[in-house]
Design an enzyme around this catalytic site. Sequence first.
Site, PDB file in Angstrom:
ATOM      1  CE1 TYR A 115      -3.249  -2.773  -0.006  1.00 49.28           C
ATOM      2  CE2 TYR A 115      -3.702  -2.377   2.310  1.00 49.28           C
ATOM      3  CZ  TYR A 115      -3.955  -3.066   1.152  1.00 49.28           C
ATOM      4  OH  TYR A 115      -4.919  -4.049   1.131  1.00 49.28           O
TER       5      TYR A 115
ATOM      6  N   GLY B 176     -18.332  -1.153  -1.628  1.00 50.37           N
ATOM      7  CA  GLY B 176     -18.547  -1.531  -3.022  1.00 50.37           C
ATOM      8  C   GLY B 176     -19.159  -0.480  -3.917  1.00 50.37           C
TER       9      GLY B 176
ATOM     10  N   PRO C 253     -15.792  -3.198   1.348  1.00 49.38           N
ATOM     11  CG  PRO C 253     -15.888  -2.653   3.616  1.00 49.38           C
ATOM     12  CD  PRO C 253     -14.931  -2.761   2.464  1.00 49.38           C
TER      13      PRO C 253
END
Length: 292
Positions: free
Chosen positions: A53, A211, A209
């Site tokens: 990251y 989306g 989560p």
Amino acid sequence: MRYRTLGGVTVSAIGLGAMPLSIEGHPDAARAVATVHAALDAGVTLLDTADSYHPPGGEPGANERLVARALAAYGGDRDAVLVATKGGRGRSADGGWTVDGRPEHLRRAAEASARRLGGGAIGLYQLHKPDPAVPYAESLGALRDLLDAGTVRLAGVSNVDREQILLAREILGDRLVSVQNRYSPAVRDAEPELRLCAELGLAFLPWSPLGGISRSSLDGPSSQDADPRFAAFHRLSRARGVSPQRLALAWLLGRPGTVLPIPGASRPETVRDSAAAADLTLTEEELTELGG
């Protein structure tokens, strides 16, 4: 905040996905640290990072170093915080994502991650993605070696199918504690893996989560821009007086097994709204309406 169990460790039901704090478009260092601190203040004790990251062309481990700095500067209780990191992926100079599941790479990557995170054993180390050029059993063997050496305490796998989960369970035994796959109200392809995790007693950490619910219209199904996948979430969020994002996370907490969403954030106010989802319990009727 509600809490759940991950490999015998008690963690917050909502975690923080730290990825947005270090990749393209990341906030400045002060706001990034403030975001982590806001999560901790809200009761979040699960922080998810990875050595990959970082911005394209940047140095691996930027996000891990940021998480470590934020924890070191935090004035509250840090003892209950579980930092989960990942190895086996990288960034190319053009912004693409690479994969490297060679055992020798994973061992070096985990040791480097441990140093960046403070020098102790990594709380949860996750194989970021299967490498098609390396037999998956060999990559998993590296995780087993890292567990045996005490470099990591617990192991997880990510971006996997049912067969790969079962193989990981065979090789790692009960030291495999989690699976991290993409799963959200809009993207439910990992439903078979989620249900297998529930059967095996593994925690399921949905990445991304929300989306796309943040980018969908807030005006409901009558809006020209409304995404039909989110219509029920927007309708119910208005009825409940909460954000669609908070409702989506509460829906995930109502899925089978031990689900631990790790929404990303780059602002303290976003973290606080996400953490509040742990206190939002949906009825069976609401879950049915949302497709649960």
